[in-house]
Design an enzyme around this catalytic site. Structure first.
Site, short mmCIF file in Angstrom:
data_model
loop_
_atom_site.label_atom_id
_atom_site.label_comp_id
_atom_site.label_asym_id
_atom_site.label_seq_id
_atom_site.Cartn_x
_atom_site.Cartn_y
_atom_site.Cartn_z
N GLU A 318 0.87 -1.13 -0.01
CA GLU A 318 0.06 0.02 0.17
C GLU A 318 0.82 1.39 0.02
O GLU A 318 0.55 2.30 0.66
CB GLU A 318 -0.97 -0.22 1.12
N CYS A 402 -11.21 2.37 5.88
CA CYS A 402 -10.84 3.52 6.10
C CYS A 402 -11.19 4.93 5.27
O CYS A 402 -11.24 5.95 5.52
CB CYS A 402 -9.16 3.40 6.50
#
Length: 640
Positions: A318, A402
């Protein structure tokens, strides 16, 4: 004589002190109409309220433990925190007693959940109470606390209610006892940065410098030797070498922060760390932190950032890979990472207005973060490729949700990124229809009205509202792309070149009620070519107009978008207002198009495809996938 940039301290205007209309008003309305309640509904569906409700049995492990030793369920407090923060900002714009009551109920649950010593974390109180503070590297305890702190500040500012603020102050006071170099204290920090910037917000709203000191401690300790994470693993009976990603670069803990020169690791963690560092640099006037951040800023923006302001090309971590590695169709470019870049850029403006930060803030905001939210506020992007074969679409929720509340809280708080204030100066970083109320150190109360249809139109007008004349400076960002910009005060044209300072036009004068400033920013269509080292964009060109990146979609242009060829000299573009896309301005250009229908059966042949003259429609990238599904392309072929 004006103060140097390093001597000034600019702080953002509180969200309730800015009212928005126009472009951002529409996006805020989408959050008020749909997103705020949607976030809460989906948190409930996931089981998050059961996790914090001490009147119900603990739900236990709902999302299985992963090979890295944790579960995304550990982050639920952060998801609730960001959702409460979004609700707070939405309530200010549009009162919603039902939604406010639901937020109050959650806050009441957290009050009942909190331990007497101040500790608060649903997972480590209700699922693994014996594991508190045993694995800061992986388990996100401080990260979750940080998001709840931000929610507490937002809810207090928007509603005046102190309950969550008091809860989080108690937790922060407890942390001050737990962390440090004293006997029995933990000399550590979180693997996923966030609490650093949250503590600064807490300090600013309460006036308690002890919270700044704790934030500074976490920043100063990060990456120092002997390495905390190594010692922590040994104490916990874990292998210090066997962990997720197997490098401290993943969480930017490989070196002390002032020695770091390359942006590495997990993109969101990096952005949150740098945001906290920039806040502490502003509060303490710490030139050593500012110098490190300037080096890291140049590293990111000249070697590792997509044209959209997206960052972190790889799904595997990520985050970041190698310099100039910017694939388009597999771009991860997490929405949260661009939100984080907006955070960092805005905080780099804390020591004085500087176009190099504000321009990137705007670029990342419109093109990297905003695509994460659909126009109706109901669906979301987690990753943001710059090319799609038609299979990439927004989703309703995610096992690690998120991004939805992150982009929602950014949209609803965008007014605080537009304006900042110092002792005797007001800085305007972003343009948009709005009214802000400010108070200067000399006691002057200033209302500044901004009238504009930006980013679709480059005309911006400011009107001052003052009870009595006041002397201060008004600094307006002149974007690097705005060639031919003009500026006038009460109809008198100013010499823009003489007024520019670090990319801002600084107007210092005695202001009176009703003074008017007119700024014009030409929104010329401009081609953008990538550094030749970016192999994925070789022979390609992207289009920008003002702050917006444009793309082509199947909806307007049919399939085979890679067959579109833009001429080297751009033709005049016809602008078209799209009513079905929030009155966005689309661009119609004459192009050539490679014929795909008459290629024949061979996969390869010696003659290239024939071309036909065609018209291609380009739409703002942040609006793609809001209509019929299909292909999308940012970087199109460029004619030789």
């Amino acid at each position: 004589m004006t103060k140097s940039s390093n001597d000034r301290q600019f702080r953002p205007v509180a969200v309730p002190d800015v009212e928005l209309g126009g472009f951002w008003g529409k996006w805020q309305d989408a959050v008020c109409n749909s997103t705020a309640e949607t976030l809460l509904d989906r948190c409930v569906e996931a089981g998050m309220l059961k996790a914090i409700d001490v009147n119900q049995p603990s739900p236990g492990v709902v999302i299985p433990i992963q090979p890295w030793g944790g579960t995304t369920q550990m982050f639920w407090d952060s998801d609730l925190g960001k959702s409460i923060e979004t609700i707070a900002y939405s309530l200010y714009r549009r009162p919603n007693p039902k939604l406010e009551a639901r937020a109050d109920e959650i806050i009441d649950m957290y009050e009942r959940l909190q331990d007497k010593d101040g500790y608060l974390n649903a997972w480590f109180q209700r699922v693994e109470p014996s594991r508190r503070w045993t694995n800061l590297r992986d388990h996100h305890e401080l990260y979750c606390a940080g998001h709840l702190m931000e929610a507490a500040v937002a809810y207090y500012q928007a509603t005046g209610k102190r309950k969550l603020l008091d809860i989080m102050c108690r937790f922060a006071d407890y942390m001050i006892k737990i962390f440090g170099h004293g006997e029995g204290q933990i000399p550590g920090y979180c693997g996923h940065e966030e609490v650093e910037l949250a503590l600064v917000k807490l300090a600013r709203v309460t006036g308690e410098t002890k919270y700044l000191e704790l934030s500074k401690f976490f920043i100063d300790e990060r990456g120092t030797e002997p390495h905390f994470f190594t010692a922590e693993a040994a104490r916990d009976g874990r292998s210090a070498a066997d962990f997720h990603q197997k490098t401290y670069e993943y969480g930017q803990a490989h070196q002390p922060v002032r020695e770091q020169t390359k942006v590495v690791g997990h993109a969101v963690r990096a952005m949150y760390l740098y945001s906290g560092m920039a806040d502490i640099a502003t509060e303490y006037k710490d030139d050593s932190l500012t110098a490190a951040l300037e080096t890291l800023w140049d590293d990111l923006t000249t070697k590792q950032m997509y044209i959209t302001g997206g960052i972190g090309p790889a799904a595997s971590n990520e985050g970041f890979t190698d310099y100039y590695d910017l694939p388009n169709d597999t771009a991860y470019a997490e929405t949260c990472a661009s939100v984080g870049l907006v955070f960092w850029a805005s905080r780099m403006l804390g020591r004085g207005p500087d176009r190099r930060y504000a321009d990137i803030m705007e670029q990342a905001l419109y093109n990297g973060a905003l695509p994460g939210l659909s126009t109706d506020g109901k669906t979301f992007f987690y990753d943001n490729p710059l090319e799609s074969a038609g299979k990439h679409h927004r989703w309703k929720w995610h096992h690690c949700p998120c991004c939805p509340p992150n982009i929602a809280r950014l949209v609803t708080s965008i007014g605080s990124y537009m304006y900042a204030v110092a002792d005797d100066e007001i800085a305007v970083h972003l343009y948009g229809e709005s009214t802000t109320r400010l108070k200067l150190a000399n006691g002057a109360a200033v209302e500044l009205q901004q009238a504009t249809n930006y980013p679709w139109d480059g005309a911006v007008a400011f009107t001052t509202r003052l009870e009595k004349p006041a002397k201060f400076a008004l600094s307006l960002r002149i974007p690097d792309w705005a060639e031919g910009a003009t500026l006038s005060v009460n109809g008198e044209k100013l010499d823009l070149g003489a007024a520019i300072r670090d990319g801002y036009a600084r107007i210092e004068r005695q202001w009176a009620d009703g003074d008017r400033v007119d700024l014009f920013l030409p929104l010329s269509l401009r081609p953008q070519y990538a550094n030749p080292k970016v192999r994925q964009d070789a022979g390609r060109v992207a289009l920008m107009r003002g702050p917006l990146v444009y793309c082509v979609e199947t909806t307007d242009n049919g399939d085979d978008l890679n067959a579109i060829v833009l001429p080297r000299e751009l033709p005049a573009a016809e602008t078209v207002v799209l009513k079905d896309l929030n009155d966005a301005v689309a661009l119609d250009l004459k192009v050539e198009r490679e014929e795909t229908s008459n290629w024949g059966a061979p996969l390869y042949r010696k003659a290239p495809a024939e071309r036909q003259v065609a018209t291609a429609r380009f739409v703002p990238y942040h609006l793609w996938d809001n209509r019929a599904p299909g292909e999308m392309l940012v970087w199109v072929q460029s004619d030789k």
